[in-house]
Design an enzyme around this catalytic site. Structure first.
Site, PDB file in Angstrom:
ATOM      1  N   ARG A 192      31.526 -15.368  -7.023  1.00 21.25           N
ATOM      2  CA  ARG A 192      30.543 -15.691  -8.049  1.00 21.25           C
ATOM      3  C   ARG A 192      31.210 -16.519  -9.136  1.00 21.25           C
ATOM      4  NH1 ARG A 192      30.076 -10.181  -6.795  1.00 21.25           N
ATOM      5  NH2 ARG A 192      28.063  -9.568  -5.887  1.00 21.25           N
ATOM      6  N   LYS A 216      31.248  -7.067  -9.572  1.00 21.74           N
ATOM      7  CA  LYS A 216      30.292  -6.214 -10.271  1.00 21.74           C
ATOM      8  C   LYS A 216      30.767  -4.768 -10.250  1.00 21.74           C
ATOM      9  CE  LYS A 216      26.136  -9.022  -9.550  1.00 21.74           C
ATOM     10  NZ  LYS A 216      24.763  -9.050  -9.021  1.00 21.74           N
ATOM     11  N   HIS A 287      26.284 -20.884  -7.262  1.00 22.46           N
ATOM     12  CA  HIS A 287      25.639 -19.911  -6.384  1.00 22.46           C
ATOM     13  C   HIS A 287      25.228 -20.565  -5.067  1.00 22.46           C
ATOM     14  CE1 HIS A 287      24.462 -15.770  -6.169  1.00 22.46           C
ATOM     15  NE2 HIS A 287      23.266 -16.078  -5.713  1.00 22.46           N
ATOM     16  N   ARG A 290      28.164 -20.522  -2.906  1.00 18.54           N
ATOM     17  CA  ARG A 290      28.318 -19.159  -2.384  1.00 18.54           C
ATOM     18  C   ARG A 290      27.390 -18.949  -1.191  1.00 18.54           C
ATOM     19  NH1 ARG A 290      29.715 -13.791  -3.903  1.00 18.54           N
ATOM     20  NH2 ARG A 290      28.031 -12.254  -3.840  1.00 18.54           N
ATOM     21  N   HIS A 313      29.078  -7.637  -1.879  1.00 14.17           N
ATOM     22  CA  HIS A 313      27.742  -7.057  -1.938  1.00 14.17           C
ATOM     23  C   HIS A 313      27.822  -5.539  -1.852  1.00 14.17           C
ATOM     24  CE1 HIS A 313      25.687 -10.976  -0.377  1.00 14.17           C
ATOM     25  NE2 HIS A 313      25.844 -10.978  -1.678  1.00 14.17           N
ATOM     26  N   TYR A 322      21.296 -13.750   4.544  1.00 15.66           N
ATOM     27  CA  TYR A 322      21.900 -14.948   5.121  1.00 15.66           C
ATOM     28  C   TYR A 322      21.612 -15.064   6.615  1.00 15.66           C
ATOM     29  CZ  TYR A 322      24.193 -15.108   0.651  1.00 15.66           C
ATOM     30  OH  TYR A 322      24.418 -15.143  -0.699  1.00 15.66           O
TER      31      TYR A 322
END
Length: 341
Positions: A192, A216, A287, A290, A313, A322
């Site tokens: 990211r 995250k 993004h 990505r 994720h 995806y």
């Protein structure tokens, strides 16, 4: 019981003036929060600390969750039969009415889904803390967010993007060297933009060709990168970074032109300008790179679990988006190339 007297809170949204752009009106969430009764503001502050310190969410996510909760608590003063006076009256009916107000104000399905999730997270926490006797959020449903297929580069377009960035860095200009390293590393790793800008020099392990990324929830993961990205990083560190570095950002991997740690907005601008030079490529920022990296990994035979780990994720369901992208592209190829399509 926390009382919430009538008239103590500003309304959640004002009427939109004629000629205003489409979409819900902007709400001053700071003023809305300050208008809450002191005891209610204290609950909001406790919840904000929980999201930040215990769950380790990013500042952006914390702001979104807290803003939704502030909106919800302000709405509690607007009952049809008079003001709702405390948390005891927060039930499934009021939660649904709050979402209906958002929908009437122009909020889309994605926003409604996020706000419903915010409400469920808050009521579950409030129930555990004893603020609510029951958890009404467990019964709250909202329209599913539309999961649009992200635009991605074709592999030949990605190659052209990297060649163009390498050519731009040929003059050894510090900013051009930096921009090439940014584009190469984003595409090589799929990290990211916030993760990229948060990297320190010590996060890069050149012998193993991996970078240590804080994602995250402050979760660390190791992400590999290839030889081209290693070359771009080496050129930046040896010939570009020393020209820009300052004491203010002595450890930062990527720097702005004034020597500070690179800002995500500047990184986005770098990618947009680089992609704009590729004929036929869809406009995209970090993004989009990505998305492109994940799509090309799957098309190259990588399994979903590995891609999930690389992208950071939390759930496999996010990574599965995806697979929809690759299937969509395969169908498009089939339609163009198969004689019986």
């Amino acid at each position: 019981m926390i009382a919430m007297p009538s008239g103590s809170v500003r309304r959640d949204a004002a009427a939109r003036p004629a000629g205003h752009r489409k979409g819900p009106p902007r709400v001053d969430l700071h003023a809305l929060r300050e208008g809450l009764p002191p005891a209610v503001r204290s609950v909001v502050a406790d919840y904000e600390r929980h999201l930040t310190l215990e769950r380790g969410l990013s500042p952006h996510t914390v702001r979104a969750y807290v803003g939704d909760v502030v909106s919800l608590l302000a709405f509690l003063t607007e009952g049809e039969d008079g003001p709702v006076r405390g948390f005891a009256e927060l039930d499934i009916g009021l939660l649904r009415a709050w979402l209906a107000r958002q929908r009437a104000g122009g909020s889309g399905r994605t926003t409604l889904a996020r706000r419903a999730a915010s409400a469920r997270t808050f009521t579950a926490w409030a129930h555990r803390q004893g603020v609510l006797k029951a958890d009404p959020g467990g019964r709250l449903a909202a329209p599913r967010a539309h999961r649009t297929l992200p635009g991605v580069l074709r592999e030949d377009q990605a190659d052209e993007l990297m060649r163009a960035s390498e050519a731009g860095a040929a003059q050894r200009d510090p900013v051009a060297l930096r921009d090439r390293a940014i584009v190469e590393l984003l595409y090589a790793t799929g990290i990211r933009v916030s993760e990229l800008c948060g990297l320190d020099v010590g996060a890069v392990d050149f012998p193993r060709r991996v970078v240590s990324v804080i994602g995250k929830g402050d979760k660390e993961r190791m992400v590999p990168f290839g030889v081209p990205a290693a070359g771009a990083l080496t050129a930046w560190l040896e010939a570009g970074r020393p020209e820009l570095v300052s004491e203010r950002a002595a450890h930062a991997l990527f720097l702005g032109v004034r020597g500070n740690r690179l800002d995500p907005r500047a990184a986005r601008r770098v990618v947009h300008e680089a992609v704009a030079a590729v004929p036929g490529a869809v406009d995209m920022g970090p993004h989009g790179l990505r998305h492109s990296a994940a799509t090309h990994l799957l098309e190259g035979g990588a399994d979903l679990r590995s891609v999930q780990e690389l992208l950071g994720h939390a759930t496999l369901a996010t990574t599965q988006l995806y697979t929809h992208v690759t299937v969509d592209r395969l169908k498009a190829i089939h339609d163009r190339a198969h004689p019986r399509a």
